[in-house]
Design an enzyme around this catalytic site. Structure first.
Site, PDB file in Angstrom:
ATOM      1  N   ARG A  84       0.757  -1.230  -0.067  1.00 16.98           N
ATOM      2  CA  ARG A  84       0.034   0.094   0.239  1.00 16.98           C
ATOM      3  C   ARG A  84       0.758   1.146  -0.024  1.00 16.98           C
ATOM      4  O   ARG A  84       1.374   1.742   0.861  1.00 16.98           O
ATOM      5  CB  ARG A  84      -0.991  -0.076   1.192  1.00 16.98           C
ATOM      6  CG  ARG A  84      -2.168  -0.786   1.076  1.00 16.98           C
ATOM      7  CD  ARG A  84      -3.313  -0.066   0.072  1.00 16.98           C
ATOM      8  NE  ARG A  84      -3.440   0.975   0.693  1.00 16.98           N
ATOM      9  CZ  ARG A  84      -4.419   1.248   1.546  1.00 16.98           C
ATOM     10  NH1 ARG A  84      -5.253   0.272   2.032  1.00 16.98           N
ATOM     11  NH2 ARG A  84      -4.665   2.513   2.065  1.00 16.98           N
ATOM     12  N   HIS A 103     -13.953   0.792  -3.984  1.00 10.62           N
ATOM     13  CA  HIS A 103     -14.252   0.579  -2.294  1.00 10.62           C
ATOM     14  C   HIS A 103     -15.398   1.937  -2.080  1.00 10.62           C
ATOM     15  O   HIS A 103     -15.351   3.095  -2.267  1.00 10.62           O
ATOM     16  CB  HIS A 103     -13.017   1.075  -1.719  1.00 10.62           C
ATOM     17  CG  HIS A 103     -11.960  -0.047  -1.967  1.00 10.62           C
ATOM     18  ND1 HIS A 103     -11.242   0.103  -3.323  1.00 10.62           N
ATOM     19  CD2 HIS A 103     -11.218  -0.869  -1.466  1.00 10.62           C
ATOM     20  CE1 HIS A 103     -10.168  -0.810  -3.405  1.00 10.62           C
ATOM     21  NE2 HIS A 103     -10.640  -1.525  -2.269  1.00 10.62           N
ATOM     22  N   GLU A 130     -11.185   6.775  -1.814  1.00 11.98           N
ATOM     23  CA  GLU A 130     -11.534   5.181  -1.663  1.00 11.98           C
ATOM     24  C   GLU A 130     -11.039   4.739  -0.401  1.00 11.98           C
ATOM     25  O   GLU A 130     -10.832   3.252  -0.257  1.00 11.98           O
ATOM     26  CB  GLU A 130     -11.423   4.404  -2.883  1.00 11.98           C
ATOM     27  CG  GLU A 130     -11.862   5.121  -4.168  1.00 11.98           C
ATOM     28  CD  GLU A 130     -12.487   3.839  -5.201  1.00 11.98           C
ATOM     29  OE1 GLU A 130     -12.308   2.530  -4.740  1.00 11.98           O
ATOM     30  OE2 GLU A 130     -13.019   4.297  -6.104  1.00 11.98           O
ATOM     31  N   LYS A 150     -12.568  -6.181  -8.606  1.00 12.19           N
ATOM     32  CA  LYS A 150     -12.569  -6.284  -7.161  1.00 12.19           C
ATOM     33  C   LYS A 150     -13.361  -5.213  -6.692  1.00 12.19           C
ATOM     34  O   LYS A 150     -13.494  -4.161  -6.890  1.00 12.19           O
ATOM     35  CB  LYS A 150     -11.027  -6.126  -6.356  1.00 12.19           C
ATOM     36  CG  LYS A 150     -11.171  -5.962  -4.925  1.00 12.19           C
ATOM     37  CD  LYS A 150      -9.697  -5.480  -4.348  1.00 12.19           C
ATOM     38  CE  LYS A 150      -9.768  -4.979  -2.791  1.00 12.19           C
ATOM     39  NZ  LYS A 150      -8.634  -4.095  -2.360  1.00 12.19           N
ATOM     40  N   GLN A 204     -10.142  -6.690   8.589  1.00  8.50           N
ATOM     41  CA  GLN A 204      -9.106  -7.680   8.319  1.00  8.50           C
ATOM     42  C   GLN A 204      -8.715  -8.655   9.377  1.00  8.50           C
ATOM     43  O   GLN A 204      -8.518  -8.095  10.746  1.00  8.50           O
ATOM     44  CB  GLN A 204      -7.795  -7.152   7.742  1.00  8.50           C
ATOM     45  CG  GLN A 204      -7.801  -6.417   6.118  1.00  8.50           C
ATOM     46  CD  GLN A 204      -6.657  -5.982   5.525  1.00  8.50           C
ATOM     47  OE1 GLN A 204      -5.740  -6.082   6.450  1.00  8.50           O
ATOM     48  NE2 GLN A 204      -6.937  -5.411   4.621  1.00  8.50           N
TER      49      GLN A 204
END
Length: 253
Positions: A47, A142, A85, A169, A237
Site C-alpha cells: 500500500r 471501495h 476510496e 475487485k 481484516q
C-alpha cells in the site's frame, strides 16, 4: 476463470490470501516485508499511499526492488489507494497514471491495483500499457459508506472486466447483516453466471468478517489478511494465521 499473478493462480484451488505492507518509512516497510516473508501467504500488497516518499518515483522503484528481493517468490500487488476510496492521500490523475506505469515498466511486480472510477480513461490506459509486460491489472472500487444493491455490485464488477481488467475487485461497507448477504449473493451469482471473470469481493468492518473468511465459497478468488492485529489496511481484516486456519477448515476445494 483463472488468472496467473506470477506463480500464483487466482481462481484455482483454495482462495488466495494477500497480506498488506503499510509502513510509512523505508525502514518500516522493509521490516514488514522481512516479517511477511516468513508468513504462509500467497500475495503481498504494498500500500504505497502509506509511504512517506510516495511522490518520488525513483524512491518508490528503489524500494520495490528491495521488496522483491526480500519476498523472494511471493508476488507483489502494487496499490495506491486514493483518499476518496479509503486511502491515505489524494493524487491527481496524471500523477497516479505516471506512478503506476513506472512500476509496470520495471516488470517485477505481479499486479497493480487501478481504481475503476479514478478517471474516465485511466483504467483502459493502464491496461493497454500493461499488455507489453508480465503485470496483471486488478480493477477496484471501495465504498466505505454503504453496500450498493446486488445489481449495482454486479454492474461495477462487470464494468471493470469490460474495461480490460484481469481481475475485478469490490469492497463495501455493511450497515446490517442483510448487506453482507447482498454482497455474498452478488458474488455467487456473478461467479456462476460469468465464467470469463475473476472477482475479489468483501464486506468490510466487523459485520463483514464472515465474507473475508468464507468469500471463496461464493466465488471470491482472494481475501486480505493482516500481518498482526495492528497491521490491518482496511476495517475487518483478520490476522493471517487465524484467517488461514479457518479457511482451511471451511474450504470446499
Amino acid at each position: 476463470m483463472s488468472v496467473s499473478i506470477k506463480n500464483v493462480v487466482l481462481g484455482e484451488g483454495q482462495t488466495k490470501i494477500c497480506v498488506p505492507i503499510i509502513g510509512k518509512t523505508k525502514e518500516e516497510i522493509l521490516a514488514e516485508a522481512i516479517s511477511i516473508s516468513t508468513i504462509e501467504t500467497d500475495i503481498v500488497e504494498w500500500r504505497v499511499d502509506f509511504f512517506e516518499n510516495v511522490m518520488s518515483i525513483p524512491k518508490v522503484l528503489e524500494l520495490i526492488i528491495s521488496l522483491v528481493d526480500i519476498l523472494n517468490e511471493k508476488p507483489i500487488l502494487f496499490t495506491f489507494r486514493t483518499k476518496a476510496e479509503g486511502g491515505e492521500l489524494d493524487i491527481n490523475e496524471v500523477a497516479y497514471i505516471e506512478l503506476i506505469k513506472a512500476v509496470i515498466n520495471q516488470n517485477i511486480v505481479g499486479a497493480v491495483d487501478v481504481e475503476v472510477f479514478k478517471g474516465e480513461k485511466t483504467l483502459e490506459d493502464i491496461v493497454t500499457y500493461a499488455k507489453d509486460f508480465d503485470v496483471k491489472v486488478i480493477a477496484s472500487n471501495h465504498d466505505f459508506c454503504k453496500t450498493p444493491d446486488k445489481e449495482e455490485i454486479k454492474r461495477r464488477l462487470i464494468l471493470m472486466k469490460e474495461k480490460g481488467a484481469h481481475v475485478s475487485k469490490i469492497a463495501v461497507m455493511p450497515q446490517n447483516a442483510a448487506d453482507v448477504l447482498t454482497l455474498l449473493s452478488a458474488t455467487e451469482e456473478l461467479h456462476r453466471e460469468y465464467n470469463d471473470i475473476t472477482i475479489i469481493t468483501m464486506s468490510m468492518g466487523q459485520l463483514g468478517v464472515v465474507s473475508r473468511i468464507s468469500g471463496g465459497v461464493f466465488g471470491s478468488a482472494m481475501t486480505f489478511g493482516a500481518r498482526n492485529s495492528e497491521a490491518a489496511s482496511a476495517p475487518g481484516q483478520v490476522e493471517v494465521g487465524a484467517l488461514k486456519e479457518i479457511m482451511d477448515k471451511i474450504s470446499k476445494k
